[in-house]
Design an enzyme around this catalytic site. Structure first.
Site, mmCIF file in Angstrom:
data_model
loop_
_atom_site.group_PDB
_atom_site.id
_atom_site.type_symbol
_atom_site.label_atom_id
_atom_site.label_comp_id
_atom_site.label_asym_id
_atom_site.label_seq_id
_atom_site.Cartn_x
_atom_site.Cartn_y
_atom_site.Cartn_z
ATOM 1 N N SER A 123 -6.144 6.622 16.439
ATOM 2 C CA SER A 123 -6.484 7.804 17.240
ATOM 3 C C SER A 123 -6.036 7.678 18.692
ATOM 4 O O SER A 123 -5.948 8.678 19.403
ATOM 5 C CB SER A 123 -7.988 8.079 17.189
ATOM 6 O OG SER A 123 -8.715 7.064 17.851
ATOM 7 N N LYS A 159 -12.006 6.092 23.721
ATOM 8 C CA LYS A 159 -11.459 7.426 23.901
ATOM 9 C C LYS A 159 -11.298 7.717 25.394
ATOM 10 O O LYS A 159 -11.909 7.065 26.244
ATOM 11 C CB LYS A 159 -12.393 8.488 23.294
ATOM 12 C CG LYS A 159 -12.555 8.438 21.782
ATOM 13 C CD LYS A 159 -11.319 8.877 21.042
ATOM 14 C CE LYS A 159 -11.555 8.957 19.536
ATOM 15 N NZ LYS A 159 -11.724 7.626 18.930
#
Length: 203
Positions: A123, A159
């Site tokens: 990701s 993230k």
């Protein structure tokens, strides 16, 4: 017979202080110094750098206390710290609780890292690859858009962090993945564990 006791005495520090400065448990250091446990090659490098000596001298194989000169064209390793590698996280525990640790890894001391996480998945491609070790520093402000280690319940994720007045966005770098959004009461489940300060790949 290793020379850790001799080198530590010359340095004028206690075993507890040596363990703290090396970033390892006190009992582990005691076992290394007493010879009841053998350090691995990575730890031997760390110990030799800490005591400013050669590995051969440290383990009693040489009478020369200084490491050999670095050959032309090579760069010496920077000073290193040992920091925890966090694996699965038990809900409600501090992220670096003993139950959560998979071991210790060496990272450059200049990063001032608190712990490391191993990235799983893609990701955060192309910046962070699956299997990369990412060093995290706690107690440092994370600006919007920077990469942070964030805990949601008993899972930690890496993230880009964006804090808004009424919601938190955890944005992946890979456009094939969607952002994680937490609004209102859901925001209480999010804990910012620290800022990403370094990356190790292919070790």
């Amino acid at each position: 017979m290793n020379r850790m006791h001799e080198l530590r005495t010359e340095k004028g520090i206690s075993m507890k202080e040596a363990a703290a400065r090396l970033g390892m448990p006190y009992t582990t250091y005691v076992n290394y110094e007493k010879g009841t446990r053998e350090p691995n090659s990575e730890t031997l490098i760390l110990l030799a750098e800490f005591y400013d000596t050669s590995i051969d001298y440290l383990v009693g194989k040489s009478s020369n206390p200084k490491p050999a000169a670095v050959p032309p064209g090579f760069e010496p390793l920077p000073p290193m710290d040992q920091v925890p590698l966090v694996g699965r996280i038990a809900c409600g525990q501090p992220i670096t609780a003993e139950e959560n640790l998979e071991g210790y890894v060496s990272v450059p001391a200049a990063w001032h890292a608190t712990f490391t996480l191993q990235c799983r998945g893609d990701s955060m491609e192309p910046t962070i690859h699956d299997g990369d070790l990412v060093a995290i520093r706690k107690d440092i402000q994370v600006e919007n858009g920077q990469i942070a280690a964030v805990r949601i319940g008993d899972e930690a994720t890496l993230k880009h962090l964006y804090l808004h007045n009424d919601y938190i966005e955890l944005r992946p770098e890979n456009p094939n993945f969607s952002s994680i959004i937490r609004r209102k009461e859901e925001m209480n489940d999010v804990t910012i564990e620290g800022k990403a300060v370094g990356l190790c790949r292919g070790l």
